[in-house]
Write a protein that holds these residues in place. Sequence first.
Motif, mmCIF file in Angstrom:
data_model
loop_
_atom_site.group_PDB
_atom_site.id
_atom_site.type_symbol
_atom_site.label_atom_id
_atom_site.label_comp_id
_atom_site.label_asym_id
_atom_site.label_seq_id
_atom_site.Cartn_x
_atom_site.Cartn_y
_atom_site.Cartn_z
ATOM 1 N N TYR A 37 0.841 -1.205 0.000
ATOM 2 C CA TYR A 37 0.000 0.000 0.000
ATOM 3 C C TYR A 37 0.872 1.250 0.000
ATOM 4 C CZ TYR A 37 -4.101 -2.843 0.545
ATOM 5 O OH TYR A 37 -5.093 -3.757 0.308
ATOM 6 N N ARG A 38 1.985 1.172 0.698
ATOM 7 C CA ARG A 38 2.906 2.312 0.734
ATOM 8 C C ARG A 38 3.486 2.587 -0.654
ATOM 9 N NH1 ARG A 38 4.790 4.017 5.789
ATOM 10 N NH2 ARG A 38 3.596 3.032 7.454
ATOM 11 N N ALA A 39 3.794 1.526 -1.401
ATOM 12 C CA ALA A 39 4.357 1.708 -2.752
ATOM 13 C C ALA A 39 3.338 2.407 -3.650
ATOM 14 C CB ALA A 39 4.758 0.356 -3.337
ATOM 15 N N ILE A 40 2.076 1.999 -3.551
ATOM 16 C CA ILE A 40 1.035 2.660 -4.361
ATOM 17 C C ILE A 40 0.875 4.118 -3.925
ATOM 18 C CG2 ILE A 40 -1.448 2.701 -4.893
ATOM 19 C CD1 ILE A 40 -1.325 0.010 -5.657
ATOM 20 N N ALA A 41 0.947 4.335 -2.602
ATOM 21 C CA ALA A 41 0.835 5.708 -2.083
ATOM 22 C C ALA A 41 1.960 6.573 -2.645
ATOM 23 C CB ALA A 41 0.894 5.695 -0.558
ATOM 24 N N LEU A 42 3.159 6.011 -2.707
ATOM 25 C CA LEU A 42 4.293 6.756 -3.264
ATOM 26 C C LEU A 42 4.030 7.106 -4.727
ATOM 27 C CD1 LEU A 42 7.286 7.706 -2.838
ATOM 28 C CD2 LEU A 42 7.971 5.465 -3.716
ATOM 29 N N PHE A 43 3.465 6.160 -5.449
ATOM 30 C CA PHE A 43 3.125 6.387 -6.857
ATOM 31 C C PHE A 43 2.169 7.578 -6.980
ATOM 32 C CE2 PHE A 43 0.212 5.479 -10.417
ATOM 33 C CZ PHE A 43 1.104 5.353 -11.464
ATOM 34 N N PHE A 44 1.146 7.612 -6.113
ATOM 35 C CA PHE A 44 0.171 8.709 -6.150
ATOM 36 C C PHE A 44 0.841 10.048 -5.795
ATOM 37 C CE2 PHE A 44 -3.460 5.549 -4.958
ATOM 38 C CZ PHE A 44 -3.549 5.153 -6.292
ATOM 39 N N LEU A 45 1.715 10.016 -4.792
ATOM 40 C CA LEU A 45 2.386 11.258 -4.388
ATOM 41 C C LEU A 45 3.265 11.771 -5.523
ATOM 42 C CD1 LEU A 45 3.346 10.333 -0.707
ATOM 43 C CD2 LEU A 45 1.775 12.155 -1.401
ATOM 44 N N LYS A 47 2.814 11.393 -8.590
ATOM 45 C CA LYS A 47 1.929 11.907 -9.653
ATOM 46 C C LYS A 47 1.261 13.209 -9.238
ATOM 47 C CE LYS A 47 1.180 8.597 -12.894
ATOM 48 N NZ LYS A 47 0.967 9.025 -14.235
ATOM 49 N N GLY A 48 1.445 13.601 -7.981
ATOM 50 C CA GLY A 48 0.837 14.843 -7.502
ATOM 51 C C GLY A 48 -0.647 14.719 -7.204
ATOM 52 N N ILE A 49 -1.118 13.495 -7.001
ATOM 53 C CA ILE A 49 -2.544 13.291 -6.705
ATOM 54 C C ILE A 49 -2.810 13.734 -5.264
ATOM 55 C CG2 ILE A 49 -4.368 11.529 -6.479
ATOM 56 C CD1 ILE A 49 -2.857 9.935 -8.670
ATOM 57 N N SER A 50 -3.906 14.457 -5.049
ATOM 58 C CA SER A 50 -4.152 14.974 -3.694
ATOM 59 C C SER A 50 -4.737 13.877 -2.797
ATOM 60 C CB SER A 50 -5.085 16.185 -3.751
ATOM 61 O OG SER A 50 -6.413 15.748 -3.649
ATOM 62 N N ASP A 53 -8.376 12.998 -3.495
ATOM 63 C CA ASP A 53 -8.816 12.658 -4.847
ATOM 64 C C ASP A 53 -8.880 11.137 -5.079
ATOM 65 O OD1 ASP A 53 -9.469 12.629 -7.468
ATOM 66 O OD2 ASP A 53 -7.738 13.791 -8.175
ATOM 67 N N THR A 54 -9.835 10.510 -4.405
ATOM 68 C CA THR A 54 -9.921 9.046 -4.486
ATOM 69 C C THR A 54 -10.358 8.571 -5.882
ATOM 70 O OG1 THR A 54 -12.111 9.235 -3.540
ATOM 71 C CG2 THR A 54 -10.362 8.675 -2.028
ATOM 72 N N GLU A 55 -11.032 9.447 -6.616
ATOM 73 C CA GLU A 55 -11.466 9.070 -7.976
ATOM 74 C C GLU A 55 -10.246 8.858 -8.878
ATOM 75 O OE1 GLU A 55 -14.394 11.363 -10.715
ATOM 76 O OE2 GLU A 55 -15.215 11.275 -8.671
ATOM 77 N N THR A 56 -9.306 9.788 -8.825
ATOM 78 C CA THR A 56 -8.085 9.642 -9.641
ATOM 79 C C THR A 56 -7.265 8.448 -9.138
ATOM 80 O OG1 THR A 56 -8.113 12.022 -9.948
ATOM 81 C CG2 THR A 56 -6.090 10.909 -10.582
#
Length: 222
Positions: A37-45, A47-50, A53-56
């Motif tokens: 889950y942390r790896a996916i979170a890093l991916f989102f960060l 990408k600049g996802i807020s 923004d759960t939709e993105t």
Amino acid sequence: MSYNIAIDGPAGAGKSTIARRAAEKLHFIYVDTGAMYRAIALFFLKKGISFQDTETMAAECRNAEVSITYQDGEQIVLLNGENVNSLIRTEEVSSMSSKASAVLEVRAHLLDLQRSLAAGENVIMDGRDIGTCVLPKADVKIFLTASTQVRARRRYEELRAKGSEESLECVERKIIERDEADRNRAISPLREAEDAVHVDTSDMTVEEAVDRVLEICQEKMV
Ligand code: DC
């Protein structure tokens, strides 16, 4: 015949340290699902996802390929082929992983990987929903916890050792927030499985907690 051991519990209960050591003693593979889950979170960060923004997040998670490999017994998390172990233990990633893990698509994206790692292997897998959702037929289920104060103190000392100057109060507040989010989310919330053995490590040393986990495993894996 392979054995699956599920260890769940809140942040800072000592799951990863205890599960890793128990796995070493049993010669089992240790799988830390929080790191995924942390790896996916890093991916989102990246990408600049807020955080809101759960939709993105739901749309983008399919572009985050998470896989696991092992080097000298240590779990390495690969995000789109890159070793991200040294990047996923920040407080920012912790907060984002709690948000990201509430998104159905993110959980579905990781579920197959988690189940395939456990299929045909002796594993100790730790997380929040391993006994209730990922491996409901696990041979052993343990719910590892400790008081909020003890968990906050442990996390605070861990962060200080890494040079952080965050106050104990601030660390405790974040632990409470993350617990609430993990327990109250709609999908696969942090919950003790009915057939889990409850272990409170508040007054235990790491060695005592590892011994207790091994004792439970020995009783159940007959
Ligand atoms: O265990 P950890 O602190 O590394 O986990 C990071 C976040 O991932 C945590 O806030 C909850 C989430 N998580 C989850 O929802 N399900 C899991 N099986 C493991 C972690």
